[in-house]
Write an enzyme that holds these catalytic residues in place. Sequence first.
Site, PDB file in Angstrom:
ATOM      1  N   TYR A   1       0.817  -1.287  -0.056  1.00 12.89           N
ATOM      2  CA  TYR A   1       0.000  -0.182  -0.026  1.00 12.89           C
ATOM      3  C   TYR A   1       0.938   1.229  -0.052  1.00 12.89           C
ATOM      4  CZ  TYR A   1      -4.951   1.686   0.420  1.00 12.89           C
ATOM      5  OH  TYR A   1      -5.980   1.910  -0.031  1.00 12.89           O
ATOM      6  N   ASP A   2       0.688   2.043  -1.047  1.00  8.20           N
ATOM      7  CA  ASP A   2       1.700   3.260  -1.218  1.00  8.20           C
ATOM      8  C   ASP A   2       1.054   4.286  -0.355  1.00  8.20           C
ATOM      9  OD1 ASP A   2       2.936   1.696  -2.844  1.00  8.20           O
ATOM     10  OD2 ASP A   2       2.286   2.630  -4.649  1.00  8.20           O
TER      11      ASP A   2
ATOM     12  N   GLY B   1       5.317  -6.367  -7.835  1.00  8.75           N
ATOM     13  CA  GLY B   1       4.310  -7.362  -8.506  1.00  8.75           C
ATOM     14  C   GLY B   1       2.922  -7.093  -8.492  1.00  8.75           C
ATOM     15  N   PHE B   2       2.472  -6.296  -7.755  1.00 10.06           N
ATOM     16  CA  PHE B   2       1.053  -5.974  -8.111  1.00 10.06           C
ATOM     17  C   PHE B   2       0.957  -5.033  -9.085  1.00 10.06           C
ATOM     18  CE2 PHE B   2      -2.341  -2.860  -7.071  1.00 10.06           C
ATOM     19  CZ  PHE B   2      -3.520  -3.565  -7.133  1.00 10.06           C
TER      20      PHE B   2
ATOM     21  N   GLU C   1      11.457  -8.022  -4.554  1.00  8.19           N
ATOM     22  CA  GLU C   1      10.730  -7.417  -3.426  1.00  8.19           C
ATOM     23  C   GLU C   1      10.104  -8.393  -2.494  1.00  8.19           C
ATOM     24  OE1 GLU C   1       9.554  -2.828  -4.387  1.00  8.19           O
ATOM     25  OE2 GLU C   1       8.161  -4.426  -4.497  1.00  8.19           O
TER      26      GLU C   1
ATOM     27  N   THR D   1      15.933   0.032 -19.918  1.00  6.63           N
ATOM     28  CA  THR D   1      15.337   1.364 -20.266  1.00  6.63           C
ATOM     29  C   THR D   1      16.046   2.349 -19.536  1.00  6.63           C
ATOM     30  OG1 THR D   1      14.374   1.115 -17.753  1.00  6.63           O
ATOM     31  CG2 THR D   1      13.191   0.499 -19.759  1.00  6.63           C
TER      32      THR D   1
ATOM     33  N   ASP E   1       7.259  -0.365 -14.015  1.00  7.97           N
ATOM     34  CA  ASP E   1       6.303  -1.504 -13.846  1.00  7.97           C
ATOM     35  C   ASP E   1       5.549  -1.484 -14.930  1.00  7.97           C
ATOM     36  OD1 ASP E   1       7.534  -2.245 -11.534  1.00  7.97           O
ATOM     37  OD2 ASP E   1       6.301  -1.214 -10.131  1.00  7.97           O
TER      38      ASP E   1
ATOM     39  N   SER F   1       1.795   7.051 -18.118  1.00  7.05           N
ATOM     40  CA  SER F   1       1.910   6.792 -16.737  1.00  7.05           C
ATOM     41  C   SER F   1       2.387   7.806 -16.037  1.00  7.05           C
ATOM     42  CB  SER F   1       2.254   5.450 -16.275  1.00  7.05           C
ATOM     43  OG  SER F   1       3.721   5.614 -16.562  1.00  7.05           O
TER      44      SER F   1
ATOM     45  N   GLY G   1       0.271   8.343  -8.692  1.00  9.52           N
ATOM     46  CA  GLY G   1       0.241   7.089  -8.338  1.00  9.52           C
ATOM     47  C   GLY G   1       0.848   5.826  -9.209  1.00  9.52           C
TER      48      GLY G   1
END
Length: 331
Positions: free
Chosen positions: A11-12, A40-41, A149, A248, A283, A313, A318
């Site tokens: 949770y960020d 991962g999420f 992670e 990248t 990500d 993005s 977020g």
Amino acid sequence: MGIVIVGSLNYDLVTYTDRVPEEGETIKANLFETHVGGKGFNQAIGISRLMPKYEESCIKMIGSVGNDSFGKDLIEMLSQNRVESSNIKVVPDIKTGTATILVEKQSGQNRILIAAGANSYSEYSDAQLERIFTDYNDNDRTFVVLQNEIPGTLDIMHWLRENRPHSEVFYNPSPFLSLSQEQWRMVDVLVVNEIEALQVVESAFGVSYGNKLKTLISENFVEGYKTIALELQKKLINPCNLSSVVITLGEKGCVYISKLEETPGFVEAIRVPRVIDTTGAGDTFLGGIVSQLYQGIELKDAVKFSTIASSLSIQRNGAADSIPTYAEIVI
């Protein structure tokens, strides 16, 4: 076929500020927000949103959360994005992992502190992995996406090579972990940023060789990283399957090579009116790569697609919340 993402769920807790405070200094921030996240999420959400069409159970997330509201929100978000989550462990009496993120207003650059929480419990026995991957037999072409992670990453790679040799391992070694050359050979698709690329070189080939390549980079930035991509693809990762390296380079772009190309390619970054928040851009990029290669798209076109996705993005707040959809890119 299917895509399995094994990794962190966080949770960020995000604070936007004009600048990062100095040691011992207190300053006024501009804005505080909370977002679902974890590498991962984020990558699972990215793969899902950037896929044009797929069966409901095609994308699976493996990991751990706490028995708290943060964990429930993360699982609900996966469900909303059609990511199967039945193998996510809910760890009692342990908090869901958190990431405390500072984002500078002008540059959009971020600084991140991670408290692993339930992610520390993402280690799996052979029996557990057999159950998780029971739907994928030895002849299935399965994409498995891994990062650093969670503690069980290397054990999962070893198990896959021994028990699901046709699986194709996508590895984003962040935060960086030094591996032996034998361990790097378990990787089919390596996706790294410019700093991680040099860390991989030094880990696998030694610091002195890394210094030689740093000299090449100082003389010609893009050509230097093309050389690194070629070295990693030809001399380090698994020569079978997809056998691809993607590096990248932030605002400069991206270099890439697979076994189908004789020489590395380069795609320039897309200039955007304003960078809002770079959290999750990497990500998003990886999600684009996986989603495109899963459809049989060539690596060079997958990189172009992912470059567009990440450029969208970084113009939003977020991490997972900022990831665009396939329709936003192809229109």
